[in-house]
Write a protein that holds these residues in place. Sequence first.
Motif, PDB file in Angstrom:
ATOM      1  N   SER A  62      -0.329  46.562  79.626  1.00 39.22           N
ATOM      2  CA  SER A  62      -1.459  46.689  79.958  1.00 39.22           C
ATOM      3  C   SER A  62      -2.033  45.517  80.138  1.00 39.22           C
ATOM      4  O   SER A  62      -1.218  44.013  79.285  1.00 39.22           O
ATOM      5  CB  SER A  62      -2.292  47.456  79.585  1.00 39.22           C
ATOM      6  N   THR A 110      -2.306  48.844  75.330  1.00 33.37           N
ATOM      7  CA  THR A 110      -0.719  49.579  76.233  1.00 33.37           C
ATOM      8  C   THR A 110       0.409  49.226  76.119  1.00 33.37           C
ATOM      9  O   THR A 110       0.223  48.346  76.652  1.00 33.37           O
ATOM     10  CB  THR A 110      -1.730  50.437  77.179  1.00 33.37           C
ATOM     11  N   LEU A 163       3.454  50.535  79.057  1.00 33.33           N
ATOM     12  CA  LEU A 163       3.667  52.214  79.062  1.00 33.33           C
ATOM     13  C   LEU A 163       5.771  51.848  79.959  1.00 33.33           C
ATOM     14  O   LEU A 163       5.587  50.995  80.099  1.00 33.33           O
ATOM     15  CB  LEU A 163       3.248  51.724  80.690  1.00 33.33           C
ATOM     16  N   SER A 204       2.887  56.339  77.152  1.00 29.20           N
ATOM     17  CA  SER A 204       2.793  56.034  76.960  1.00 29.20           C
ATOM     18  C   SER A 204       2.329  55.189  74.829  1.00 29.20           C
ATOM     19  O   SER A 204       2.291  56.024  74.696  1.00 29.20           O
ATOM     20  CB  SER A 204       1.136  56.187  76.997  1.00 29.20           C
ATOM     21  N   SER A 234      -0.061  53.310  72.599  1.00 30.11           N
ATOM     22  CA  SER A 234      -1.359  52.570  72.246  1.00 30.11           C
ATOM     23  C   SER A 234      -1.159  52.641  71.241  1.00 30.11           C
ATOM     24  O   SER A 234      -0.580  52.655  70.169  1.00 30.11           O
ATOM     25  CB  SER A 234      -2.177  53.383  72.172  1.00 30.11           C
TER      26      SER A 234
END
Length: 137
Positions: free
Chosen positions: A39, A44, A46, A56, A58
Amino acid sequence: MPGMKWACQLVFRSKLTMHTAYDRRDNTEPASVTTLAVSKDHRTVLVGDARGRVFSWSVPDQPGRAVADHWVRDDGSDACAHCQVKFSIYERRHHCRNCGHLFCSRCSRFESEISRLRILKPVRVCQKCYTTLRHDK
C-alpha cells in the motif's frame, strides 16, 4: 538531503503461512504466491495466489499485537497437543503464542517474552516453548 534517494524495499521477516504454505496440516488448499503489492502508506501487503485469492497483511500500531498467522485454527484440533485432553465447554483451547499449537490450560500455563515476535511482556506459552525460550535467553 542532496545526493540521497529514497527507495522502497520489501523486507522478508517471516513466512506468509496461513494460506500459502504447503507444509501446514490445517491448510487444505495451499497455493503459490503470484503477486505482491504494498500500500502507499507501507502498512499493508496484499498477496495474490495461484487460486485467484487475495490476502491482506497489515502492520500493527504496537509491536507484538499483530494477528498471529502461525496459529493453528481453533477447529484444527479437538484435543490438547501435549496431553490429548479433549476440549469442551469446560476445557478451553489456548494457543501457545510462540508455536501456535492448541493446548489445555494446564499445558499452557507458562509465560515468557518472545523476542523473535517482538513480544516484550510475558505471554502464554506451552511447556516446550517455555523451556526453549528460557534456554535462548
